[in-house]
Design an enzyme around this catalytic site. Structure first.
Site, PDB file in Angstrom:
ATOM      1  N   GLY A 103       0.822  -1.201   0.000  1.00 57.58           N
ATOM      2  CA  GLY A 103       0.000   0.000   0.000  1.00 57.58           C
ATOM      3  C   GLY A 103       0.857   1.253   0.000  1.00 57.58           C
ATOM      4  O   GLY A 103       1.949   1.269   0.579  1.00 57.58           O
ATOM      5  N   ILE A 152      -2.007  -9.838  -3.718  1.00 62.04           N
ATOM      6  CA  ILE A 152      -2.162 -10.484  -2.421  1.00 62.04           C
ATOM      7  C   ILE A 152      -3.419 -11.333  -2.392  1.00 62.04           C
ATOM      8  O   ILE A 152      -3.414 -12.466  -1.898  1.00 62.04           O
ATOM      9  CB  ILE A 152      -2.155  -9.436  -1.294  1.00 62.04           C
ATOM     10  CG1 ILE A 152      -0.757  -8.806  -1.179  1.00 62.04           C
ATOM     11  CG2 ILE A 152      -2.562 -10.067   0.039  1.00 62.04           C
ATOM     12  CD1 ILE A 152      -0.651  -7.688  -0.170  1.00 62.04           C
ATOM     13  N   ARG A 189     -13.420  -8.848 -14.237  1.00 63.99           N
ATOM     14  CA  ARG A 189     -12.549  -9.466 -15.230  1.00 63.99           C
ATOM     15  C   ARG A 189     -12.618 -10.979 -15.058  1.00 63.99           C
ATOM     16  O   ARG A 189     -13.210 -11.483 -14.095  1.00 63.99           O
ATOM     17  CB  ARG A 189     -11.102  -8.986 -15.084  1.00 63.99           C
ATOM     18  CG  ARG A 189     -10.411  -9.373 -13.803  1.00 63.99           C
ATOM     19  CD  ARG A 189      -8.981  -8.846 -13.780  1.00 63.99           C
ATOM     20  NE  ARG A 189      -8.202  -9.349 -12.669  1.00 63.99           N
ATOM     21  CZ  ARG A 189      -8.161  -8.826 -11.456  1.00 63.99           C
ATOM     22  NH1 ARG A 189      -8.911  -7.757 -11.199  1.00 63.99           N
ATOM     23  NH2 ARG A 189      -7.410  -9.349 -10.499  1.00 63.99           N
ATOM     24  N   ARG A 245      -5.993  -2.687   5.202  1.00 66.42           N
ATOM     25  CA  ARG A 245      -5.710  -1.499   6.012  1.00 66.42           C
ATOM     26  C   ARG A 245      -6.869  -1.312   6.981  1.00 66.42           C
ATOM     27  O   ARG A 245      -8.029  -1.588   6.645  1.00 66.42           O
ATOM     28  CB  ARG A 245      -5.553  -0.253   5.132  1.00 66.42           C
ATOM     29  CG  ARG A 245      -4.251  -0.192   4.359  1.00 66.42           C
ATOM     30  CD  ARG A 245      -3.055   0.037   5.271  1.00 66.42           C
ATOM     31  NE  ARG A 245      -1.810   0.281   4.553  1.00 66.42           N
ATOM     32  CZ  ARG A 245      -0.943  -0.657   4.207  1.00 66.42           C
ATOM     33  NH1 ARG A 245      -1.213  -1.930   4.506  1.00 66.42           N
ATOM     34  NH2 ARG A 245       0.179  -0.346   3.587  1.00 66.42           N
ATOM     35  N   HIS A 272      -0.409  -5.857  12.987  1.00 64.73           N
ATOM     36  CA  HIS A 272       0.044  -5.490  11.642  1.00 64.73           C
ATOM     37  C   HIS A 272       1.372  -6.185  11.315  1.00 64.73           C
ATOM     38  O   HIS A 272       2.392  -5.543  11.065  1.00 64.73           O
ATOM     39  CB  HIS A 272       0.183  -3.971  11.497  1.00 64.73           C
ATOM     40  CG  HIS A 272       0.121  -3.517  10.065  1.00 64.73           C
ATOM     41  ND1 HIS A 272      -0.274  -2.244   9.697  1.00 64.73           N
ATOM     42  CD2 HIS A 272       0.418  -4.159   8.898  1.00 64.73           C
ATOM     43  CE1 HIS A 272      -0.230  -2.131   8.376  1.00 64.73           C
ATOM     44  NE2 HIS A 272       0.195  -3.280   7.872  1.00 64.73           N
TER      45      HIS A 272
END
Length: 325
Positions: free
Chosen positions: A85, A161, A185, A241, A288
């Site tokens: 990110g 990811i 897609r 996040r 995290h």
């Protein structure tokens, strides 16, 4: 590149094999400076920021540290993050002169973050936190727990990811894996649905895994309406996040026991002592740690070497998120 210019690295250049010649490599990892800083925690730059043409952003530092030297870099051409990110540096990069390329660390964190997503999922479903607490009191707690096998999984954010998460889901005999990204897609594994399809997909998912980047469109994506659409007993796993999830709305759902959650990221972050998420029922929290594993350093070095060799040769860079202008 024919000129001599500075490259700022958060890893000492002598520890990285294959760096191109022709640059002055300056080590700066954002750590507080010592020596004569007067104890005020100020940082000593390795050289004049005005000479930096390629800035590799320090890893696992506060956003304020990462962006601190950037506006003093008028000659910088590339800002390379070591994170997937880029939300914490995006605003500052956008203020730089035209033509600066911002590149992320696609290819560095997929393996470790996907591992953690599966770890959190399995630990939550199988009740590992409860077993750890029981072990501390010498209590034998047997009984039935949910398995990942035969569950329906929804991956929200099907980039590198998200794809790596699905790679690791394959041997677990899930009943179904659905995928959601910004736009629709087709892939070899099946269709990727647009975000607009979430209201139809969420009620069918036993496990919802968030791997989406934080953007203006995804900030607060997991709001009260999103959570209300999840089926009773579902598990929310966030390795994206913290701000992708509305914390107040999540607390309302977990406190009434309707859903559970496994969070590697939170909002706020770090989660302060006494915050109600710490003790919310059915919530597993890790601090995290999706990226910082033994897998990070070799992959980060390979990325930096590849990007700098492309830059030196005047070739297009990989992982370009935006170019200012």
């Amino acid at each position: 590149m024919t000129m001599t210019a500075d490259v700022w690295l958060p890893i000492p250049a002598e520890e990285i094999e294959g760096l191109p010649e022709g640059f002055n490599y300056r080590f700066w990892d954002g750590a507080p400076g010592g020596g004569d800083d007067g104890g005020d925690g100020s940082r000593d730059y390795p050289a004049d920021p005005r000479d930096c043409v390629f800035y590799v952003v320090p890893y696992m530092r506060p956003a304020s540290v990462k962006i601190e030297p950037m506006l003093a870099m008028p000659a910088v051409r590339v800002v390379q993050t070591l994170t997937a990110g880029v939300d914490d540096v995006l605003g500052t990069v956008s203020r730089l002169p035209a033509g600066v390329q911002l590149c992320n660390a696609r290819g560095v964190h997929e393996a470790s973050t996907a591992e953690l997503a599966l770890t959190l999922t399995l630990a939550s479903l199988r009740g590992i936190p409860g077993f750890v607490r029981a072990q501390q009191t010498g209590t034998w707690q047997s009984g039935f727990r949910p398995a990942l096998a035969d569950k329906s999984v929804l991956i929200v954010g099907y980039g590198a990811i998200g794809s790596a998460v699905e790679d690791r889901l394959v041997p677990f005999e899930c009943a179904r894996v659905a995928r959601v990204a910004r736009s629709a897609r087709d892939t070899e594994r099946g269709p990727v649905h647009p975000i607009s399809a979430l209201p139809h997909l969420l009620p069918e998912a036993d496990v919802v895994i968030l791997t989406t980047p934080l953007t203006p469109e995804t900030r607060g994506l997991v709001n009260a309406g999103f959570l209300a659409s999840m089926k009773d007993g579902a598990l929310l796993v966030n390795v994206a996040r913290g701000a992708v999830v509305d914390t107040k709305a999540l607390l309302a759902e977990v406190e009434n026991g309707r859903i559970s959650a496994a969070l590697d990221v939170t909002d706020p972050e770090p989660l302060p002592p006494g915050h109600p998420l710490w003790n919310a029922p059915g919530v597993l929290i890790s601090p995290h740690v999706g990226g910082p594993t033994s897998a990070f350093l070799p992959r980060a070095k390979r990325l930096v070497v590849a990007q700098l060799n492309r830059f030196a040769a005047g070739e297009p860079l990989d992982n370009v998120v935006l170019t200012t202008g």
